[in-house]
Design a protein around this motif. Structure first.
Motif, mmCIF file in Angstrom:
data_model
loop_
_atom_site.group_PDB
_atom_site.id
_atom_site.type_symbol
_atom_site.label_atom_id
_atom_site.label_comp_id
_atom_site.label_asym_id
_atom_site.label_seq_id
_atom_site.Cartn_x
_atom_site.Cartn_y
_atom_site.Cartn_z
ATOM 1 N N GLN A 233 19.591 -21.713 -83.065
ATOM 2 C CA GLN A 233 18.293 -21.432 -83.663
ATOM 3 C C GLN A 233 17.223 -21.542 -82.564
ATOM 4 O O GLN A 233 17.478 -22.088 -81.483
ATOM 5 C CB GLN A 233 18.012 -22.421 -84.785
ATOM 6 C CG GLN A 233 19.041 -22.391 -85.905
ATOM 7 C CD GLN A 233 18.738 -23.397 -86.998
ATOM 8 O OE1 GLN A 233 17.627 -23.446 -87.522
ATOM 9 N NE2 GLN A 233 19.736 -24.215 -87.339
ATOM 10 N N ASP A 235 14.880 -23.556 -82.075
ATOM 11 C CA ASP A 235 14.600 -24.924 -81.624
ATOM 12 C C ASP A 235 15.796 -25.581 -80.946
ATOM 13 O O ASP A 235 15.739 -26.742 -80.551
ATOM 14 C CB ASP A 235 14.124 -25.788 -82.792
ATOM 15 C CG ASP A 235 15.199 -25.976 -83.864
ATOM 16 O OD1 ASP A 235 16.308 -25.400 -83.727
ATOM 17 O OD2 ASP A 235 14.941 -26.702 -84.846
ATOM 18 N N SER A 237 18.845 -26.093 -82.329
ATOM 19 C CA SER A 237 19.889 -26.489 -83.271
ATOM 20 C C SER A 237 20.780 -25.282 -83.557
ATOM 21 O O SER A 237 20.484 -24.162 -83.153
ATOM 22 C CB SER A 237 19.272 -27.056 -84.555
ATOM 23 O OG SER A 237 18.334 -26.156 -85.099
ATOM 24 N N TRP A 239 23.373 -22.605 -85.852
ATOM 25 C CA TRP A 239 23.683 -21.936 -87.118
ATOM 26 C C TRP A 239 25.162 -21.585 -87.117
ATOM 27 O O TRP A 239 25.790 -21.473 -86.059
ATOM 28 C CB TRP A 239 22.819 -20.703 -87.353
ATOM 29 C CG TRP A 239 22.848 -19.650 -86.272
ATOM 30 C CD1 TRP A 239 21.913 -19.459 -85.303
ATOM 31 C CD2 TRP A 239 23.860 -18.642 -86.043
ATOM 32 N NE1 TRP A 239 22.260 -18.412 -84.493
ATOM 33 C CE2 TRP A 239 23.445 -17.880 -84.925
ATOM 34 C CE3 TRP A 239 25.041 -18.303 -86.695
ATOM 35 C CZ2 TRP A 239 24.199 -16.816 -84.437
ATOM 36 C CZ3 TRP A 239 25.801 -17.243 -86.191
ATOM 37 C CH2 TRP A 239 25.367 -16.515 -85.078
ATOM 38 N N PHE A 249 23.143 -24.198 -91.715
ATOM 39 C CA PHE A 249 22.182 -24.514 -90.669
ATOM 40 C C PHE A 249 22.339 -25.981 -90.250
ATOM 41 O O PHE A 249 22.529 -26.854 -91.100
ATOM 42 C CB PHE A 249 20.752 -24.267 -91.141
ATOM 43 C CG PHE A 249 20.465 -22.833 -91.504
ATOM 44 C CD1 PHE A 249 20.205 -21.896 -90.513
ATOM 45 C CD2 PHE A 249 20.477 -22.411 -92.821
ATOM 46 C CE1 PHE A 249 19.953 -20.576 -90.836
ATOM 47 C CE2 PHE A 249 20.226 -21.095 -93.151
ATOM 48 C CZ PHE A 249 19.967 -20.179 -92.163
ATOM 49 N N TRP A 277 16.648 -14.735 -85.153
ATOM 50 C CA TRP A 277 15.292 -14.996 -85.611
ATOM 51 C C TRP A 277 14.351 -13.965 -85.002
ATOM 52 O O TRP A 277 14.310 -13.780 -83.788
ATOM 53 C CB TRP A 277 14.856 -16.401 -85.198
ATOM 54 C CG TRP A 277 15.250 -17.474 -86.166
ATOM 55 C CD1 TRP A 277 14.409 -18.214 -86.954
ATOM 56 C CD2 TRP A 277 16.571 -17.972 -86.443
ATOM 57 N NE1 TRP A 277 15.134 -19.107 -87.713
ATOM 58 C CE2 TRP A 277 16.461 -18.975 -87.420
ATOM 59 C CE3 TRP A 277 17.840 -17.627 -85.971
ATOM 60 C CZ2 TRP A 277 17.560 -19.660 -87.920
ATOM 61 C CZ3 TRP A 277 18.946 -18.296 -86.470
ATOM 62 C CH2 TRP A 277 18.800 -19.312 -87.435
ATOM 63 N N ILE A 283 14.457 -14.679 -90.657
ATOM 64 C CA ILE A 283 15.853 -14.825 -90.252
ATOM 65 C C ILE A 283 16.616 -13.597 -90.715
ATOM 66 O O ILE A 283 16.516 -13.188 -91.875
ATOM 67 C CB ILE A 283 16.486 -16.090 -90.849
ATOM 68 C CG1 ILE A 283 15.648 -17.332 -90.539
ATOM 69 C CG2 ILE A 283 17.909 -16.269 -90.329
ATOM 70 C CD1 ILE A 283 16.150 -18.588 -91.215
ATOM 71 N N THR A 285 20.474 -11.631 -90.855
ATOM 72 C CA THR A 285 21.917 -11.713 -90.694
ATOM 73 C C THR A 285 22.519 -10.371 -91.090
ATOM 74 O O THR A 285 22.005 -9.676 -91.970
ATOM 75 C CB THR A 285 22.528 -12.851 -91.529
ATOM 76 O OG1 THR A 285 23.921 -12.981 -91.218
ATOM 77 C CG2 THR A 285 22.371 -12.606 -93.018
ATOM 78 N N GLY A 298 13.039 -19.558 -94.321
ATOM 79 C CA GLY A 298 13.972 -20.485 -93.687
ATOM 80 C C GLY A 298 15.370 -20.470 -94.253
ATOM 81 O O GLY A 298 16.124 -21.426 -94.048
#
Length: 340
Positions: A233, A235, A237, A239, A249, A277, A283, A285, A298
């Motif tokens: 992601q 930041d 972190s 997925w 997430f 993103w 977001i 997919t 989110g």
């Protein structure tokens, strides 16, 4: 000895009931392959871009705001000078007898790199006007999978078994960054701080590696569903996409064992293959049979993209660059361009 009337009577009564149960059971079993009625977005930020090829686009990179390259299967390399609105076919000086798969491309200014299979690594210092082939050590673990341009004469190469190498002299010499490879992987991603995440070839676990670590760190998947793809992601972190159209997430970049509940926006028989993103924070997919979904909150709620649904293709990659360019790469020459 003849049977008693009672068992025959029970059979006559139970047989249609069993048939009804089977029909109902099959109906519920097949319901997982039916679209759940997810709402369609009123408009789309994507525009189809016609490509004069049936090869599969696999990666895209730019030297500046307007000039870049798209690479893929069957030696595919296309060039754009208008930010990706149109593409022209280019040729590479490679042996005709080998059908190279150009899987990864990256630029830092006019210096660029292409990693391909089997055993292909190309380098340019003039914005892609000329490419030179760098011959890799035959003992290289695995095949080139991901190339990252880091600076002048500097790049990082990862292979499809998780070996990571760095060069600081334009590719003449490569230094191993990991003592042991991760093993065969189906997916491997790199964050901009040098961290990697990989998904095992069978999808039964994932591994992480941070710069300075001697080995990859294995982690168990979060459910019985095998993993399809993983990445970072914005930041840092993680997925996770799993079979069964599951999305998860990781809320804390410092704890890769902490995962939220599975999100299943739509069940239509097709899984998701990538996630990214957009510049506006939404977001995206994508996956099989034109599946392209967006969430503006989110990941709590999702909508189907109307342009993606019209494309007869499986979407394999969604790519956004720091300057706001975005592309959805599909199969058989399918490409969508972000127009916001």
């Amino acid at each position: 000895m003849t049977g008693s009337p009672l068992p025959r009577l029970l059979q006559a009564v139970l047989r249609p009931l069993l048939s009804l149960v089977l029909v109902v059971g099959l109906g519920f079993g097949l319901s997982g392959c039916v679209t759940t009625g997810l709402p369609v977005a009123a408009s789309s930020p994507w525009q189809p871009v016609p490509l004069a090829t049936k090869a599969n686009p696999l990666d895209v990179a730019f030297t500046d705001d307007r000039h870049g390259f798209l690479v893929g299967s069957n030696r595919l390399i296309l060039e754009t000078n208008d930010g990706g609105a149109s593409w022209e076919e280019r040729a590479l000086d490679l042996p005709e007898e080998e059908n190279f798969r150009l899987i990864s491309i990256d630029f830092r200014g006019d210096e660029g790199w292409i990693a391909g299979q089997p055993g292909l690594l190309l380098h340019t210092t003039d914005g892609g006007q000329n490419w030179s082939r760098l011959f890799l050590d035959t003992k290289l673990p695995g095949e080139p999978y991901l190339i990252t341009a880091l600076g002048i004469n500097q790049a990082e190469l990862a292979t499809n078994v998780g070996a990571v190498y760095e060069t600081r002299d334009g590719g003449t010499n490569w230094q191993s960054e990991v003592e042991d490879a991760a093993g065969a992987v189906r997916e491997l991603r790199r964050f901009n701080d040098g961290r990697y995440v990989s998904v095992s070839s069978l999808g039964n676990f994932f591994s992480t590696w941070d710069p300075g670590q001697g080995t990859w760190q294995p982690h168990q998947r979060m459910s019985s569903q095998r993993l399809q793809s993983m990445g970072f992601q914005p930041d840092g972190s993680l997925w996770m996409l799993a079979r069964g159209a599951q999305i998860r997430f990781n809320p804390d970049a410092s704890n890769v064992e902490d995962w939220g509940k599975a999100v299943i926006p739509i069940t239509n028989g097709y899984g998701y293959l990538d996630m990214a993103w957009a510049p506006d924070g939404s977001i995206w997919t994508g996956g099989g049979s034109g599946t392209l979904l967006v969430s503006g909150d989110g990941g709590k709620s999702w909508q189907k993209d109307p342009v993606g649904a019209q494309q007869p293709s499986n979407f394999t990659r969604i790519s956004f660059s720091p300057d706001g360019k975005g592309f959805v790469l599909g199969e058989r020459g399918s490409l969508l361009r972000w127009v916001g």
